[in-house]
Design an enzyme around this catalytic site. Structure first.
Site, PDB file in Angstrom:
ATOM      1  CG  ASP A  65     -37.257  26.182  13.615  1.00 57.58           C
ATOM      2  OD1 ASP A  65     -37.653  27.335  13.393  1.00 57.58           O
ATOM      3  OD2 ASP A  65     -36.714  25.828  14.677  1.00 57.58           O
ATOM      4  CD  GLU A  89     -37.316   7.562  -1.668  1.00 56.08           C
ATOM      5  OE1 GLU A  89     -38.075   6.700  -1.186  1.00 56.08           O
ATOM      6  OE2 GLU A  89     -36.205   7.852  -1.166  1.00 56.08           O
TER       7      GLU A  89
END
Length: 534
Positions: free
Chosen positions: A206, A260
């Site tokens: 957001d 990752e």
């Protein structure tokens, strides 16, 4: 640019994202508000629709001053929506159907009831004081600078107990975090880890371009084009309050964390950044090949610009040109913050818009209910919920009409709830609902399903290149190509027939937004044609 079927495209490049507004999707417990169990109940609908990922607007514990975008606990579930166990069941059920699940991450601000802010506000020497942005008043007692809240009025709130102002880009109950404090960044990355560890497939981030403010918090310059009657926020240009260089480094660290986790299971995790900026500045949020940022910086061009072929053609070309070689485009025609597409351009053109959305190069995002062409939904004054409308009424900023409950069938309350819904239903819900449109082969829902099937079948639509063909009058046409597969998309954005592009001669008609065939591109028609191999 020609696409390649051989290139390995991650799921978020091939796929389609569907936004669910949890309060308004499906109520399972009879309180008039949607919840996680309700979403789980409707997963088969989403899988059958043909989307690939479901993005949930915030589900975290919240006082609901801004309907979930004021978060009091980033690692829990708002009891109104259910429990963490309910979330885990929803996630497992989505994955069992081949659907990805994305959460809405709100890093710019918290609720004023978040424990971090309660500590920060408790005294000037509290260890978490610097987790938020506090400043002294000017000598006359006025706010520290001229910044304006996105919801109108000063972007500062006075705290009597500690004798300072705190910054908040939105409501007074949504204090901005201080991302220049490394402890804040570490805590928020831990939030992302919490949800990645649970198995979520990514985040929509957001107001990402808001998260860092310029050093010294200088006044924003006045906007010479602003006039009363539009959003007061735009009275100044947000030069120093948004899109600071340091935010890009934070975005890159978020991306590194997502990558990752994606590398662990080989599926990839995605970050979609909410960023309202012009193309040249939006493109920077892709990062570099060595240091990528968000996978998809949201592109709101189809929402923010006139529905006009001669305007959209250059706009699409300019956006395409701005995407770096390592980046990937995306498009959206609706959201919980924007007027519905059928309300803006009418149902006939909304069908054309759906074809445009699902045939442009890039990852499309569908907003719940747009596949039904929900249009105008009047909200009586006594039913208004949106704080933006309540603070600046009557100038068209209210978001409630786009957040109304999903109409599922012709039963009481449209099958959404056994109780009166928290917002009114679309007035034509007895006929405009999922069940009714499933029975109508010419409905918007069936058109959307057909388009999504075609995207899955045709690599040219899913990952192919984009070449403009025509942009004149009400005609917009372009070619999508992948290897030897060539598809031409022709759209009539007007009310009069136009000649078909010459390229369609000898082609195979695959799909039209209208029934039947004609020798011209009819009013309100979108058409996809397979072209002979070059």
């Amino acid at each position: 640019m020609e696409g390649s079927a051989q290139k390995q495209h991650p799921w978020w490049e091939r796929g389609v994202v569907y936004q669910v507004y949890p309060r308004s999707f499906q109520d399972s417990d009879g309180d008039g508000v949607g919840d996680l169990a309700g979403i789980e109940r409707r997963l088969d609908y989403l899988a059958a629709l043909g989307v690939d990922a479901v993005w949930l607007s915030p589900i975290f514990p919240s006082p609901m001053a801004d309907y979930g975008y004021d978060i009091a606990d980033y690692c829990g579930v708002e009891p109104m929506f259910g429990t963490l166990a309910d979330f885990d069941r929803l996630l497992a059920a989505a994955h069992a159907r081949g659907l990805k699940l994305l959460l809405d991450f709100v890093p710019n601000h918290t609720s004023d009831r978040h424990p971090w802010f309660l500590e920060s506000r408790s005294s000037r020497d509290n260890p978490k004081r610097d987790w938020y942005i506090w400043r002294d008043a000017k000598p006359d007692g006025s706010p520290p600078n001229n910044w304006i809240s996105d919801f109108g009025g000063p972007a500062w709130t006075w705290d009597e107990a500690t004798g300072q102002y705190y910054l908040r880009a939105f409501l007074p109950t949504q204090p901005d975090l201080n991302w220049r404090n490394p402890d804040v960044e570490a805590a928020m990355l831990d939030v992302m880890r919490f949800w990645f560890d649970r198995g979520v497939d990514g985040f929509r981030v957001d107001v990402l371009w808001h998260i860092v403010k310029a050093e010294g918090l200088p006044d924003n310059p006045p906007n010479p084009h602003w006039h009363p009657g539009v959003n007061e926020r735009d009275r100044v240009l947000q030069v120093y309050s948004t899109d600071q260089p340091e935010a890009h480094a934070i975005s890159a660290r978020m991306r590194a964390l997502a990558d990752e986790y994606g590398a662990r299971n080989g599926e990839g995790r995605v970050l979609i950044g909410e960023i309202f900026l012009p193309n040249e500045r939006l493109a920077r949020w892709h990062g570099t090949p060595e240091r990528p940022q968000v996978h998809l910086p949201f592109n709101f061009a189809l929402i923010e610009n006139p529905w006009d072929a001669e305007a959209l053609g250059p706009l699409i070309a300019e956006y395409e040109a701005s995407i770096p070689e390592w980046g990937w485009p995306n498009w959206v025609i609706g959201s919980h913050d924007a007027p519905r597409i059928a309300r803006r351009i009418g149902e006939a053109q909304a069908r054309v818009a759906m074809l445009l959305l699902l045939t442009l190069r890039g990852t499309p995002t569908l907003y719940q209910g747009d596949e039904l062409a929900i249009g105008e939904v009047p909200i009586p004054a006594d039913r208004v919920q949106d704080p933006r409308e309540l603070r600046q009424p009557g100038i068209g900023l209210g978001r409630d009409p786009s957040r109304t409950p999903m109409p599922w069938d012709g039963s009481p309350n449209a099958g959404f709830s056994s109780a009166e819904p928290w917002l009114p239903l679309n007035p034509d819900w007895p006929t405009r609902n999922v069940a009714a449109q499933e029975r109508d082969p010419g409905s918007m829902l069936e058109l959307t399903r057909a388009l999504l099937r075609l995207r899955r079948e045709e690599a040219a639509l899913a990952v192919g290149g984009y070449t403009p063909v025509a942009c004149e009058g009400s005609l917009l046409a372009y070619e999508r190509r992948c290897g030897d597969s060539r598809l031409l998309v022709a759209l009539n954005l007007g009310q009069e027939p136009v000649p078909l592009p010459a390229e369609t001669r000898g082609g195979e008609r695959l799909l039209s937004t209208l029934s039947g065939e004609a020798d011209v591109l009819r009013a309100d028609e979108g058409l996809i044609v397979r072209l002979p191999c070059a």
